[in-house]
Write a protein that holds these residues in place. Structure first.
Motif, mmCIF file in Angstrom:
data_model
loop_
_atom_site.group_PDB
_atom_site.id
_atom_site.type_symbol
_atom_site.label_atom_id
_atom_site.label_comp_id
_atom_site.label_asym_id
_atom_site.label_seq_id
_atom_site.Cartn_x
_atom_site.Cartn_y
_atom_site.Cartn_z
ATOM 1 N N ASN A 135 1.646 -6.947 -6.274
ATOM 2 C CA ASN A 135 1.367 -7.490 -7.770
ATOM 3 C C ASN A 135 -0.320 -7.862 -7.987
ATOM 4 O O ASN A 135 -0.534 -7.502 -9.111
ATOM 5 C CB ASN A 135 2.153 -8.946 -7.785
ATOM 6 N N LEU A 136 -0.852 -7.901 -6.862
ATOM 7 C CA LEU A 136 -2.285 -8.063 -7.199
ATOM 8 C C LEU A 136 -3.061 -6.846 -7.588
ATOM 9 O O LEU A 136 -3.810 -6.618 -8.418
ATOM 10 C CB LEU A 136 -2.955 -8.426 -5.782
ATOM 11 N N PHE A 137 -2.386 -5.737 -7.225
ATOM 12 C CA PHE A 137 -2.869 -4.397 -7.500
ATOM 13 C C PHE A 137 -2.733 -4.206 -8.989
ATOM 14 O O PHE A 137 -3.642 -3.663 -9.694
ATOM 15 C CB PHE A 137 -2.521 -3.187 -6.454
ATOM 16 N N SER A 138 -1.273 -4.412 -9.287
ATOM 17 C CA SER A 138 -1.089 -4.240 -10.871
ATOM 18 C C SER A 138 -1.908 -5.097 -11.780
ATOM 19 O O SER A 138 -2.118 -4.811 -12.834
ATOM 20 C CB SER A 138 0.343 -4.705 -10.984
ATOM 21 N N ALA A 139 -2.491 -6.118 -11.380
ATOM 22 C CA ALA A 139 -3.275 -7.085 -11.970
ATOM 23 C C ALA A 139 -4.891 -6.099 -12.168
ATOM 24 O O ALA A 139 -5.392 -6.352 -13.333
ATOM 25 C CB ALA A 139 -3.919 -8.260 -11.443
ATOM 26 N N PHE A 140 -5.238 -5.488 -11.303
ATOM 27 C CA PHE A 140 -6.399 -4.545 -11.409
ATOM 28 C C PHE A 140 -6.130 -3.363 -12.252
ATOM 29 O O PHE A 140 -7.046 -2.824 -12.667
ATOM 30 C CB PHE A 140 -7.179 -4.712 -10.004
#
Length: 154
Positions: free
Chosen positions: A18-23
């Motif tokens: 989910n952190l990757f999808s934020a970036f």
């Protein structure tokens, strides 16, 4: 109340993608119509489950009646996390389209089913009725929202 690390590590593992999808957000912006009440239930279930997985509230907690149940839980967690990461990998590899978040592969809406199963199985295997309750609320609402979103993307 006491914090416990083992389920916290599971939570971190689930939220890494989910952190990757934020970036690296989706390439398209699709406005989906959602049931606001269902979204509220989803968030209550999500944050309640996250809290109750990581914080022990007596007399309930993170314990198993046997080492076999713990090993079963560990197998379920590792399997769900690896499958979840695989789904995210496919989503990023195929170009970050919204439909790929919901696209059924082996199971329908896997990116909703897998985290739901993590919460529900932890609640049931630890015999924690508080966690089981919030997990079931989360699972029902998260999977229903994801199925509706998938239908709107088609």
């Amino acid at each position: 109340m006491k914090f416990t690390w083992i389920p916290a590590i599971v939570m971190i593992a689930i939220f890494i993608p989910n952190l990757f999808s934020a970036f690296f957000p989706m390439v398209e912006s699709i406005k989906l119509k959602q049931n606001k009440m269902l979204e509220i239930f989803e968030q209550v279930g999500r944050y309640g489950s996250m809290f109750l997985m990581c914080v022990i509230i007596e007399p309930f907690g993170f314990s198993f009646r046997s080492s076999i149940l713990f090993l079963l839980w560990l197998f379920i967690m590792i399997s769900c996390i690896l499958l979840y990461w695989l789904c995210w990998f496919i989503y990023f590899k195929q170009g970050r389209h919204m439909i790929d978040l919901f696209c059924p592969r082996i199971i329908p809406v896997p990116m909703a089913v897998l985290p739901s199963f993590v919460f529900v199985s932890t609640g049931l295997l630890t015999l924690n009725p508080l966690l089981s309750s919030t997990a079931i609320i989360f699972a029902y609402s998260h999977i229903k929202i994801s199925l509706e979103s998938y239908k709107q993307c088609l």
